[in-house]
Structure formats: C-alpha cells, structure tokens
Design a protein around this motif. Structure first.
Motif, short mmCIF file in Angstrom:
data_model
loop_
_atom_site.label_atom_id
_atom_site.label_comp_id
_atom_site.label_asym_id
_atom_site.label_seq_id
_atom_site.Cartn_x
_atom_site.Cartn_y
_atom_site.Cartn_z
N ALA A 20 104.99 -26.37 87.97
CA ALA A 20 106.13 -27.15 87.46
C ALA A 20 106.50 -28.26 88.44
O ALA A 20 106.80 -29.39 88.02
CB ALA A 20 107.32 -26.24 87.20
N ALA A 21 106.49 -27.96 89.73
CA ALA A 21 106.79 -28.97 90.74
C ALA A 21 105.74 -30.09 90.71
O ALA A 21 106.08 -31.28 90.82
CB ALA A 21 106.86 -28.33 92.12
N ALA A 22 104.47 -29.72 90.56
CA ALA A 22 103.40 -30.72 90.49
C ALA A 22 103.58 -31.61 89.26
O ALA A 22 103.42 -32.83 89.35
CB ALA A 22 102.04 -30.02 90.44
N PHE A 23 103.95 -31.02 88.13
CA PHE A 23 104.17 -31.80 86.91
C PHE A 23 105.32 -32.79 87.10
O PHE A 23 105.20 -33.96 86.77
CB PHE A 23 104.46 -30.87 85.73
CG PHE A 23 104.75 -31.59 84.46
CD1 PHE A 23 103.71 -32.11 83.70
CD2 PHE A 23 106.06 -31.79 84.04
CE1 PHE A 23 103.97 -32.81 82.53
CE2 PHE A 23 106.33 -32.48 82.87
CZ PHE A 23 105.29 -33.00 82.12
N ARG A 24 106.44 -32.31 87.69
CA ARG A 24 107.57 -33.21 87.94
C ARG A 24 107.18 -34.33 88.90
O ARG A 24 107.57 -35.49 88.72
CB ARG A 24 108.77 -32.42 88.49
CG ARG A 24 109.40 -31.49 87.48
CD ARG A 24 110.74 -30.95 87.94
NE ARG A 24 110.74 -30.35 89.26
CZ ARG A 24 110.43 -29.08 89.53
NH1 ARG A 24 110.06 -28.26 88.55
NH2 ARG A 24 110.48 -28.62 90.77
N SER A 25 106.41 -33.98 89.93
CA SER A 25 105.97 -34.98 90.90
C SER A 25 105.13 -36.05 90.21
O SER A 25 105.38 -37.25 90.40
CB SER A 25 105.16 -34.31 92.00
OG SER A 25 104.66 -35.28 92.89
N LEU A 26 104.15 -35.64 89.43
CA LEU A 26 103.28 -36.61 88.75
C LEU A 26 104.05 -37.46 87.76
O LEU A 26 103.81 -38.67 87.64
CB LEU A 26 102.14 -35.88 88.03
CG LEU A 26 101.07 -35.30 88.95
CD1 LEU A 26 100.12 -34.41 88.17
CD2 LEU A 26 100.32 -36.41 89.67
N THR A 27 105.01 -36.86 87.06
CA THR A 27 105.81 -37.60 86.09
C THR A 27 106.62 -38.69 86.79
O THR A 27 106.76 -39.80 86.27
CB THR A 27 106.76 -36.63 85.34
OG1 THR A 27 105.96 -35.66 84.67
CG2 THR A 27 107.61 -37.37 84.33
N CYS A 28 107.14 -38.40 87.97
CA CYS A 28 107.98 -39.36 88.70
C CYS A 28 107.17 -40.40 89.47
O CYS A 28 107.72 -41.45 89.83
CB CYS A 28 108.91 -38.62 89.65
SG CYS A 28 110.16 -37.65 88.79
N LEU A 29 105.91 -40.14 89.75
CA LEU A 29 105.11 -41.09 90.55
C LEU A 29 105.07 -42.48 89.92
O LEU A 29 105.06 -43.49 90.64
CB LEU A 29 103.68 -40.58 90.73
CG LEU A 29 103.43 -39.61 91.87
CD1 LEU A 29 101.98 -39.14 91.86
CD2 LEU A 29 103.79 -40.21 93.21
N ARG A 30 105.08 -42.57 88.62
CA ARG A 30 104.95 -43.87 87.96
C ARG A 30 106.12 -44.80 88.25
O ARG A 30 106.02 -46.00 88.04
CB ARG A 30 104.76 -43.69 86.45
CG ARG A 30 105.94 -43.08 85.77
CD ARG A 30 105.68 -42.87 84.31
NE ARG A 30 106.77 -42.10 83.72
CZ ARG A 30 106.91 -41.92 82.45
NH1 ARG A 30 106.01 -42.42 81.62
NH2 ARG A 30 107.92 -41.23 81.99
N TYR A 31 107.21 -44.26 88.75
CA TYR A 31 108.37 -45.07 89.08
C TYR A 31 108.34 -45.59 90.52
O TYR A 31 109.29 -46.25 90.95
CB TYR A 31 109.66 -44.27 88.86
CG TYR A 31 109.85 -43.82 87.44
CD1 TYR A 31 110.14 -44.74 86.43
CD2 TYR A 31 109.71 -42.48 87.10
CE1 TYR A 31 110.29 -44.32 85.12
CE2 TYR A 31 109.87 -42.06 85.80
CZ TYR A 31 110.16 -42.98 84.81
OH TYR A 31 110.31 -42.57 83.51
N HIS A 32 107.29 -45.29 91.24
CA HIS A 32 107.22 -45.64 92.66
C HIS A 32 105.95 -46.43 92.96
O HIS A 32 104.88 -45.84 93.17
CB HIS A 32 107.27 -44.37 93.52
CG HIS A 32 108.51 -43.57 93.31
ND1 HIS A 32 109.68 -43.83 93.97
CD2 HIS A 32 108.76 -42.53 92.47
CE1 HIS A 32 110.60 -42.98 93.58
NE2 HIS A 32 110.07 -42.19 92.66
N ASP A 33 106.06 -47.74 92.98
CA ASP A 33 104.90 -48.59 93.26
C ASP A 33 104.32 -48.27 94.63
O ASP A 33 105.04 -48.18 95.63
CB ASP A 33 105.29 -50.06 93.23
CG ASP A 33 105.59 -50.55 91.82
OD1 ASP A 33 105.11 -49.92 90.86
OD2 ASP A 33 106.31 -51.56 91.69
N GLY A 34 103.02 -48.08 94.67
CA GLY A 34 102.33 -47.85 95.93
C GLY A 34 102.34 -46.41 96.41
O GLY A 34 101.72 -46.11 97.42
#
Length: 105
Positions: A20-34
């Motif tokens: 679940a933590a990995a899923f949340r992390s991947l979902t949020c990555l798109r909001y952080h350029d670089g």
C-alpha cells in the motif's frame, strides 16, 4: 541528478502495508518533477525500509513522503559505486607484471 538513501521505519508492517505504501508512493511521484524511486530494500528484522531515490534535493523527498503518507525518518545524499567500475582483465595485468602466475598455479 543527486541520489539519496531514505530510511523508513515501519514497525509491525505487513507485506500488505508495504504494498500500500509503494502504491501511494508511485501515485504521488507524478506530482514531483525529477523525483524517481529507483529501488527499495526491506529489512524485516529491523522493520526498516531503505529506499534509493533520484531527487532535486532532500526537501523534495520529504514533501513526497508527506503527500504519500509514508515515513521518512532519515535522508542521506549518496554516490553510486559499482563493482564494474573496478573490473579489469586480471590475466592481462598478471602477464604485464611478469610474475608468471596463472590460474593453474
């Protein structure tokens, strides 16, 4: 892009919690350029997750962790050191040194 090791304490975490933590992390990555999650290592005995990220800076990782609701206990900027950087042809080195050693000796 700088590399960082992120230490995350996950006391009592199950595989489902980690997924679940990995899923949340991947979902949020798109909001952080670089920002890029490279890989993670789970140490079950220590209940600790060590993650490798590429990021603009440590604050970008902290902000991502808050947004993804995952722990972010320690962050260290690191440099990658690969065994392949030190690989060489040992046979050629031994021959050039004139010591006459071979695998059969």
């Amino acid at each position: 892009m700088p590399l960082y090791t992120v230490i995350r304490q996950f006391p009592g975490a199950t595989r489902t919690d980690l997924d679940a933590a990995a899923f949340r992390s991947l979902t949020c990555l798109r909001y952080h350029d670089g920002l890029a999650w490279i890989r993670s290592y789970w140490n079950a005995a220590a209940e600790q997750l060590s993650c490798i990220y590429e990021a603009q800076n440590a604050e970008q990782i902290r902000f991502h962790a808050r947004r993804a609701d995952i722990p972010c206990d320690e962050i260290y900027e690191v440099e990658e050191v690969l065994p392949s950087e030190f690989a060489f042809d040992t046979e050629a080195v031994l021959s050039a040194s004139g010591n006459g050693l071979t695998d059969s000796q």
